[in-house]
Design a protein around this motif. Structure first.
Motif, mmCIF file in Angstrom:
data_model
loop_
_atom_site.group_PDB
_atom_site.id
_atom_site.type_symbol
_atom_site.label_atom_id
_atom_site.label_comp_id
_atom_site.label_asym_id
_atom_site.label_seq_id
_atom_site.Cartn_x
_atom_site.Cartn_y
_atom_site.Cartn_z
ATOM 1 N N ASN A 4 -18.960 -11.737 -7.045
ATOM 2 C CA ASN A 4 -19.007 -10.189 -6.619
ATOM 3 C C ASN A 4 -17.851 -9.524 -6.747
ATOM 4 O O ASN A 4 -17.586 -8.680 -5.947
ATOM 5 C CB ASN A 4 -19.451 -10.500 -5.159
ATOM 6 N N SER A 5 -16.814 -9.796 -7.287
ATOM 7 C CA SER A 5 -15.702 -8.872 -7.616
ATOM 8 C C SER A 5 -16.197 -7.483 -8.405
ATOM 9 O O SER A 5 -17.030 -7.679 -9.390
ATOM 10 C CB SER A 5 -14.458 -9.676 -8.607
ATOM 11 N N VAL A 6 -15.341 -6.573 -8.242
ATOM 12 C CA VAL A 6 -15.839 -5.115 -8.817
ATOM 13 C C VAL A 6 -14.641 -4.823 -9.681
ATOM 14 O O VAL A 6 -13.564 -4.999 -9.366
ATOM 15 C CB VAL A 6 -16.149 -4.224 -7.696
ATOM 16 N N HIS A 7 -15.326 -3.839 -10.883
ATOM 17 C CA HIS A 7 -14.390 -3.389 -11.634
ATOM 18 C C HIS A 7 -13.369 -2.536 -10.518
ATOM 19 O O HIS A 7 -13.813 -1.489 -9.772
ATOM 20 C CB HIS A 7 -14.956 -2.617 -12.339
ATOM 21 N N PRO A 8 -12.068 -2.016 -11.023
ATOM 22 C CA PRO A 8 -11.605 -1.073 -10.385
ATOM 23 C C PRO A 8 -11.836 0.244 -10.392
ATOM 24 O O PRO A 8 -11.717 1.093 -9.302
ATOM 25 C CB PRO A 8 -9.834 -0.961 -11.050
ATOM 26 N N ASP A 9 -12.650 0.639 -11.468
ATOM 27 C CA ASP A 9 -13.324 2.072 -11.267
ATOM 28 C C ASP A 9 -14.502 2.308 -10.451
ATOM 29 O O ASP A 9 -15.077 3.119 -10.140
ATOM 30 C CB ASP A 9 -13.524 2.658 -12.700
ATOM 31 N N TYR A 10 -14.992 0.988 -9.770
ATOM 32 C CA TYR A 10 -16.205 1.049 -9.011
ATOM 33 C C TYR A 10 -16.036 1.664 -7.839
ATOM 34 O O TYR A 10 -16.891 2.236 -7.431
ATOM 35 C CB TYR A 10 -16.705 -0.752 -9.118
ATOM 36 N N ARG A 141 -21.664 -3.466 -11.343
ATOM 37 C CA ARG A 141 -20.572 -3.903 -10.215
ATOM 38 C C ARG A 141 -19.323 -4.120 -11.061
ATOM 39 O O ARG A 141 -18.190 -3.739 -10.669
ATOM 40 C CB ARG A 141 -21.010 -5.090 -9.631
ATOM 41 N N ASN A 142 -19.550 -4.715 -12.361
ATOM 42 C CA ASN A 142 -18.279 -5.229 -12.999
ATOM 43 C C ASN A 142 -18.639 -5.162 -14.566
ATOM 44 O O ASN A 142 -19.790 -5.408 -14.890
ATOM 45 C CB ASN A 142 -17.803 -6.410 -12.633
ATOM 46 N N TRP A 143 -17.505 -5.046 -15.294
ATOM 47 C CA TRP A 143 -17.683 -5.150 -16.891
ATOM 48 C C TRP A 143 -16.405 -5.208 -17.574
ATOM 49 O O TRP A 143 -15.431 -4.881 -17.016
ATOM 50 C CB TRP A 143 -18.680 -3.808 -17.105
#
Length: 228
Positions: A4-10, A141-143
């Motif tokens: 459930n970590s998110v990308h910094p831009d999210y 959420r992340n990529w």
């Protein structure tokens, strides 16, 4: 890092998207945000603020503008040029009866409201025709686009029914991971237990003509093009 970590831009995107979606929903949604969108005036107590908020008028500029722009964009019926094996998508591209023209309208609406969306090419686990799944921008959420380490994490929220109460539904957090492992496209479904920990509950390796894919069949779409 957990799934459930998110990308910094999210986070920056999500904040802006939330405001856009609230105004799209209309006056009741804007007022429900309270002082987040309508700060109290100096010296107002709770009672006076409520009266102040109730009197406020939120013009439905956003939904009307979006509706008008979508209608303008589809003033003429779109034409799709599909290979024979994908002709079925003209009438049903989602495996739920949504024609491709309606899917395109939904995509345009999401881009006008939040500026971002995503399209996943999916298929039934037991085989069958591929179909399209439209994801809102805040569900991406992340990529990673690093060659050999590509992945996309999508929200995969589900609802569980209380076995003792058929009317009681509880939302359960979950995620769908699209990733490349040893050159093969793999999808992992992540679910949480009562402690909040996430584990893989299902894994699939989609096949095309009996062979696994070597690319993730997910297209991020923004107002700048096919990009995150």
């Amino acid at each position: 890092m957990p799934i459930n970590s998110v990308h910094p831009d999210y986070e920056d995107y999500k904040k802006a998207a939330e405001y856009c979606e609230v105004f799209m929903e209309g006056e009741w949604a804007v007022k429900a945000c309270g002082e987040k969108l309508l700060p109290a005036l100096s010296g107002q107590d709770a009672c006076k603020y409520k009266a102040y908020k109730d009197r406020a008028i939120v013009f439905s500029v956003v939904p009307r503008t979006v509706s008008a722009l979508v209608a303008t964009g589809f003033r003429k019926e779109p034409k799709f040029f599909l290979p024979e094996q994908l002709q079925y998508m003209s009438d049903d591209c989602t495996n739920s009866g949504v024609p491709l023209s309606s899917f395109a309208m939904q995509l345009l609406q999401r881009l006008l409201v939040t500026g971002r969306a995503g399209i996943l090419v999916d298929m039934p686990k037991d085989g069958g025709k591929p179909f399209l799944v439209l994801y809102d921008g805040d569900a991406i959420r992340n990529w990673s686009t690093d060659v050999g380490r590509e992945f996309v994490v999508l929200e995969n929220t589900s609802f569980e029914r209380n076995p003792d109460d058929k009317f009681d539904l509880k939302e359960k957090e979950g995620y769908r991971e699209l990733t490349i492992e040893d050159g093969v496209y793999v999808t992992n479904i992540w679910g949480s237990d009562d402690s909040g920990s996430f584990t893989i509950t299902d894994t699939a390796i989609p096949l095309k003509f009996g062979r696994p894919l070597d690319k993730i069949p997910f297209v991020p779409v923004s107002t700048y093009g096919a990009d995150f």
